[in-house]
Write a protein that holds these residues in place. Structure first.
Motif, PDB file in Angstrom:
ATOM      1  N   ILE A  89      11.871   1.959 -10.145  1.00 35.17           N
ATOM      2  CA  ILE A  89      11.227   2.844  -9.179  1.00 35.17           C
ATOM      3  C   ILE A  89      11.300   2.255  -7.770  1.00 35.17           C
ATOM      4  O   ILE A  89      11.624   2.952  -6.805  1.00 35.17           O
ATOM      5  CB  ILE A  89       9.761   3.103  -9.587  1.00 35.17           C
ATOM      6  N   THR A  90      11.030   0.978  -7.654  1.00 32.27           N
ATOM      7  CA  THR A  90      11.018   0.335  -6.343  1.00 32.27           C
ATOM      8  C   THR A  90      12.351   0.474  -5.627  1.00 32.27           C
ATOM      9  O   THR A  90      12.405   0.780  -4.433  1.00 32.27           O
ATOM     10  CB  THR A  90      10.674  -1.158  -6.481  1.00 32.27           C
ATOM     11  N   GLN A  91      13.449   0.285  -6.358  1.00 34.67           N
ATOM     12  CA  GLN A  91      14.767   0.277  -5.740  1.00 34.67           C
ATOM     13  C   GLN A  91      15.401   1.659  -5.613  1.00 34.67           C
ATOM     14  O   GLN A  91      16.489   1.797  -5.039  1.00 34.67           O
ATOM     15  CB  GLN A  91      15.711  -0.618  -6.564  1.00 34.67           C
ATOM     16  N   PHE A  92      14.717   2.689  -6.080  1.00 35.73           N
ATOM     17  CA  PHE A  92      15.299   4.033  -6.081  1.00 35.73           C
ATOM     18  C   PHE A  92      15.788   4.493  -4.704  1.00 35.73           C
ATOM     19  O   PHE A  92      16.900   5.038  -4.597  1.00 35.73           O
ATOM     20  CB  PHE A  92      14.296   5.045  -6.646  1.00 35.73           C
ATOM     21  N   PRO A  93      15.033   4.336  -3.621  1.00 36.82           N
ATOM     22  CA  PRO A  93      15.537   4.851  -2.328  1.00 36.82           C
ATOM     23  C   PRO A  93      16.851   4.218  -1.888  1.00 36.82           C
ATOM     24  O   PRO A  93      17.678   4.883  -1.252  1.00 36.82           O
ATOM     25  CB  PRO A  93      14.397   4.506  -1.355  1.00 36.82           C
ATOM     26  N   ILE A  94      17.050   2.942  -2.220  1.00 35.00           N
ATOM     27  CA  ILE A  94      18.300   2.285  -1.862  1.00 35.00           C
ATOM     28  C   ILE A  94      19.430   2.800  -2.732  1.00 35.00           C
ATOM     29  O   ILE A  94      20.506   3.165  -2.244  1.00 35.00           O
ATOM     30  CB  ILE A  94      18.167   0.752  -2.002  1.00 35.00           C
ATOM     31  N   TYR A  95      19.178   2.861  -4.026  1.00 36.60           N
ATOM     32  CA  TYR A  95      20.194   3.291  -4.981  1.00 36.60           C
ATOM     33  C   TYR A  95      20.640   4.728  -4.746  1.00 36.60           C
ATOM     34  O   TYR A  95      21.790   5.079  -5.009  1.00 36.60           O
ATOM     35  CB  TYR A  95      19.626   3.127  -6.395  1.00 36.60           C
ATOM     36  N   SER A  96      19.742   5.562  -4.234  1.00 37.55           N
ATOM     37  CA  SER A  96      20.071   6.980  -4.003  1.00 37.55           C
ATOM     38  C   SER A  96      20.320   7.285  -2.530  1.00 37.55           C
ATOM     39  O   SER A  96      20.369   8.453  -2.141  1.00 37.55           O
ATOM     40  CB  SER A  96      18.957   7.885  -4.546  1.00 37.55           C
ATOM     41  N   TRP A  97      20.455   6.251  -1.708  1.00 34.87           N
ATOM     42  CA  TRP A  97      20.849   6.366  -0.295  1.00 34.87           C
ATOM     43  C   TRP A  97      19.894   7.247   0.517  1.00 34.87           C
ATOM     44  O   TRP A  97      20.313   8.079   1.309  1.00 34.87           O
ATOM     45  CB  TRP A  97      22.276   6.922  -0.179  1.00 34.87           C
ATOM     46  N   GLN A  98      18.584   7.041   0.318  1.00 32.75           N
ATOM     47  CA  GLN A  98      17.603   7.829   1.062  1.00 32.75           C
ATOM     48  C   GLN A  98      17.492   7.340   2.504  1.00 32.75           C
ATOM     49  O   GLN A  98      17.608   6.138   2.773  1.00 32.75           O
ATOM     50  CB  GLN A  98      16.232   7.743   0.386  1.00 32.75           C
ATOM     51  N   PRO A  99      17.259   8.230   3.448  1.00 36.08           N
ATOM     52  CA  PRO A  99      17.165   7.823   4.853  1.00 36.08           C
ATOM     53  C   PRO A  99      15.998   6.888   5.134  1.00 36.08           C
ATOM     54  O   PRO A  99      15.999   6.174   6.142  1.00 36.08           O
ATOM     55  CB  PRO A  99      17.015   9.153   5.597  1.00 36.08           C
ATOM     56  N   THR A 100      15.018   6.858   4.242  1.00 33.52           N
ATOM     57  CA  THR A 100      13.839   6.005   4.426  1.00 33.52           C
ATOM     58  C   THR A 100      13.961   4.656   3.728  1.00 33.52           C
ATOM     59  O   THR A 100      12.978   3.924   3.631  1.00 33.52           O
ATOM     60  CB  THR A 100      12.592   6.723   3.885  1.00 33.52           C
ATOM     61  N   LEU A 101      15.151   4.308   3.253  1.00 36.79           N
ATOM     62  CA  LEU A 101      15.315   3.116   2.416  1.00 36.79           C
ATOM     63  C   LEU A 101      14.869   1.821   3.094  1.00 36.79           C
ATOM     64  O   LEU A 101      14.540   0.834   2.437  1.00 36.79           O
ATOM     65  CB  LEU A 101      16.755   2.992   1.926  1.00 36.79           C
ATOM     66  N   ALA A 102      14.883   1.781   4.430  1.00 30.54           N
ATOM     67  CA  ALA A 102      14.486   0.564   5.143  1.00 30.54           C
ATOM     68  C   ALA A 102      12.983   0.509   5.388  1.00 30.54           C
ATOM     69  O   ALA A 102      12.483  -0.533   5.842  1.00 30.54           O
ATOM     70  CB  ALA A 102      15.223   0.472   6.479  1.00 30.54           C
ATOM     71  N   ASP A 103      12.255   1.577   5.048  1.00 32.42           N
ATOM     72  CA  ASP A 103      10.834   1.639   5.393  1.00 32.42           C
ATOM     73  C   ASP A 103       9.900   1.877   4.210  1.00 32.42           C
ATOM     74  O   ASP A 103       8.723   1.515   4.274  1.00 32.42           O
ATOM     75  CB  ASP A 103      10.598   2.742   6.427  1.00 32.42           C
ATOM     76  N   TYR A 104      10.408   2.481   3.132  1.00 29.24           N
ATOM     77  CA  TYR A 104       9.553   2.806   1.997  1.00 29.24           C
ATOM     78  C   TYR A 104      10.282   2.535   0.689  1.00 29.24           C
ATOM     79  O   TYR A 104      11.482   2.788   0.579  1.00 29.24           O
ATOM     80  CB  TYR A 104       9.113   4.275   2.043  1.00 29.24           C
ATOM     81  N   ASP A 105       9.544   2.048  -0.306  1.00 31.99           N
ATOM     82  CA  ASP A 105      10.133   1.870  -1.625  1.00 31.99           C
ATOM     83  C   ASP A 105       9.909   3.131  -2.454  1.00 31.99           C
ATOM     84  O   ASP A 105       9.399   4.137  -1.960  1.00 31.99           O
ATOM     85  CB  ASP A 105       9.576   0.625  -2.318  1.00 31.99           C
ATOM     86  N   LEU A 451      26.785  10.225  -2.301  1.00 36.61           N
ATOM     87  CA  LEU A 451      27.066   9.743  -0.951  1.00 36.61           C
ATOM     88  C   LEU A 451      28.413  10.343  -0.572  1.00 36.61           C
ATOM     89  O   LEU A 451      29.441   9.975  -1.130  1.00 36.61           O
ATOM     90  CB  LEU A 451      27.121   8.216  -0.921  1.00 36.61           C
ATOM     91  N   LYS A 452      28.418  11.269   0.357  1.00 41.16           N
ATOM     92  CA  LYS A 452      29.637  11.986   0.697  1.00 41.16           C
ATOM     93  C   LYS A 452      30.608  11.105   1.478  1.00 41.16           C
ATOM     94  O   LYS A 452      30.224  10.103   2.060  1.00 41.16           O
ATOM     95  CB  LYS A 452      29.290  13.229   1.520  1.00 41.16           C
TER      96      LYS A 452
END
Length: 489
Positions: A89-105, A451-452
């Protein structure tokens, strides 16, 4: 001068000195003043060189196409064992390339709360250490040879720090060198806090390249030292070959590899060392026991979570000759037990140095440069010769054009996997489309995230805390994207 000495004392107090020992002479409660070349050499090792913890950019390993997070290699008795775990769960934003990956887990908890805790700040901390040494080394007590050696090391380390920084937070050089990169600071004066971003082209041409060329000029006449955790002459020329390859200056890339060859770089013939590989204990790619390694440094370049088993992307595993390619065996990519767990030798672990500059990269850089500059015969010959040192019973192939380039890049992907290269290579190779699958909860649906090609997220956004600290920064467009939605697979 008094202010400068105080600044240097502040630097040495703020940064972890690690292996430096008691090399600084105390002049007062508030000042510690390095004087000799040996002092500065140890200061550089402690405050400039990447250590086993920083700068840590391993999060980008969760974003490339070698990673299949949390779904592959589950136990047969508990096929969803890694689904819904805290790390997943913690790493999900990075793995799914979310725009908030640098600010929220993935729990929507704020991360990188303070600028000083960010990967970005870790790089500048090391750059500051290099700058401090470079500001004062010319006046250090010692021989000119010793001053040149310390200065060359500081320049080369600073160049690598800026190279990695600009490939995280700036667009690829060969895509848009006029794009904004990162702020550049080449002195240790801390008074100027709000610094604008320099262009990618400026950072490559006026910082990285100039630092490495000057480092080579200073260090090449001196005796080559190996296996002492410091950058040496062959490592500098290998780095130069990498930079020139990224800049598409192929003639210069080829010339730098030749210089490294003249300085004694070598390949381990893994086919002729089956006993070493079979024992499982003596071959470690990222270690000085590997004769290919010229410089060992920095933290592990892949995310170190048990839910993320490197080499698990099915498409990546399908690329290997799993019976004859000695790297597949030596790196322990095979499943070892009934739980289907992979116990990798590469990387080793978070408590050890996890990056290296090694000769294999030099030859891969050169064969790609040959192929892209029209020297296809030389490229093919080097590819076949290289594979003969890795694959038992290998037979030469005859390729040309795009097929040859694809095979060279495939070889690079396999050889340098999990060493911090793949994400950067994808960026310079056209930023291709990548797909990641993810299951949020046990029994739930599997979602696919895309990721296009050319996606803005190939350039990582700055954390909010960094933006607040430096009001002159301009945020990357990737931060302004909408949340990335997955589709049920």
């Amino acid at each position: 001068m008094k202010n400068k000495i105080f600044i240097l004392g502040a630097i040495t107090g703020m940064l972890t000195l690690g292996a430096c020992g008691n090399f600084l002479e105390e002049e007062s409660q508030s000042e510690v003043i390095p004087k000799t070349t040996s002092d500065f050499s140890e200061l550089l090792l402690g405050t400039g060189y990447p250590d086993d913890a920083e700068p840590n950019f391993s999060f980008i390993s969760l974003m490339d196409d070698d990673c299949a997070h949390f779904l592959t290699y589950a136990s047969t008795s508990d096929p969803e064992g890694t689904v819904g775990t805290s790390n997943a769960i913690t790493q999900f934003p990075i793995y799914s390339w979310q725009p908030t990956l640098a600010d929220y887990d993935g729990y929507d908890s704020e991360i990188n709360v303070t600028a000083s805790s960010t990967t970005y700040a870790q790089f500048y901390s090391k750059i500051l250490g290099c700058n401090a040494v470079l500001d004062y080394i010319d006046d250090a007590i010692g021989t000119q040879e010793d001053r040149d050696r310390v200065k060359a090391e500081a320049l080369a380390v600073r160049a690598l720090m800026y190279f990695q920084l600009v490939n995280i937070y700036g667009e690829p050089y060969n895509h848009n060198k006029e794009a904004l990169g990162v702020p550049v600071r080449l002195v240790s004066d801390l008074t100027e806090k709000h610094i604008e971003r320099s262009t990618v082209g400026y950072i490559y041409e006026e910082v990285i390249l100039k630092d490495l060329l000057e480092a080579a000029r200073l260090l090449d006449p001196l005796p080559i030292m190996r296996k002492n955790y410091r950058v040496n002459q062959p490592a500098i020329h290998i780095l130069l070959s990498r930079v020139y390859l990224y800049m598409e200056n192929y003639t210069e890339c080829i010339a730098e590899v030749k210089k490294a060859e003249q300085q004694g770089i070598q390949l381990l013939n893994m086919v002729n060392n089956l006993d070493v590989i079979a024992n499982g204990n003596l071959y470690t790619p990222i270690a000085y026991t590997n004769p290919e390694v010229e410089w060992l440094f920095g933290p592990c370049a892949v995310a170190n979570h048990w839910e993320y088993q490197p080499a698990t992307a099915p498409d990546f595993r399908a690329l290997w000759d799993q019976e004859n390619d000695q790297r597949f065996l030596a790196n322990c990519f095979k499943s070892q037990d009934e739980s289907n767990t992979v116990y990798m030798q590469k990387p080793n672990g978070s408590s050890q140095l996890g990056q290296s500059i090694r000769s294999a990269e030099a030859f891969l850089n050169r064969m790609e440069a040959y192929a892209l500059s029209g020297e296809e015969g030389l490229a093919l010959s080097e590819l076949n010769d290289f594979r003969k040192t890795r694959i038992v019973g290998y037979s030469d192939v005859n390729l040309s054009g795009q097929a040859l380039l694809d095979e060279i890049r495939l070889e690079r992907r396999k050889e340098l996997c999990f060493e911090g290269h793949r994400w950067f290579d994808l960026r310079r190779q056209g930023m291709p489309e990548i797909k990641h699958t993810y299951k949020a909860e046990k029994g739930g649906s599997v979602y696919e995230y895309v990721l296009k090609q050319g996606d803005p997220m190939y350039t990582i956004p700055f954390p909010n805390s960094v933006m607040l600290q430096n009001r002159s920064l301009v945020q990357n467009p990737s931060r302004e994207m909408s949340a990335r939605q997955g589709e049920i697979k």
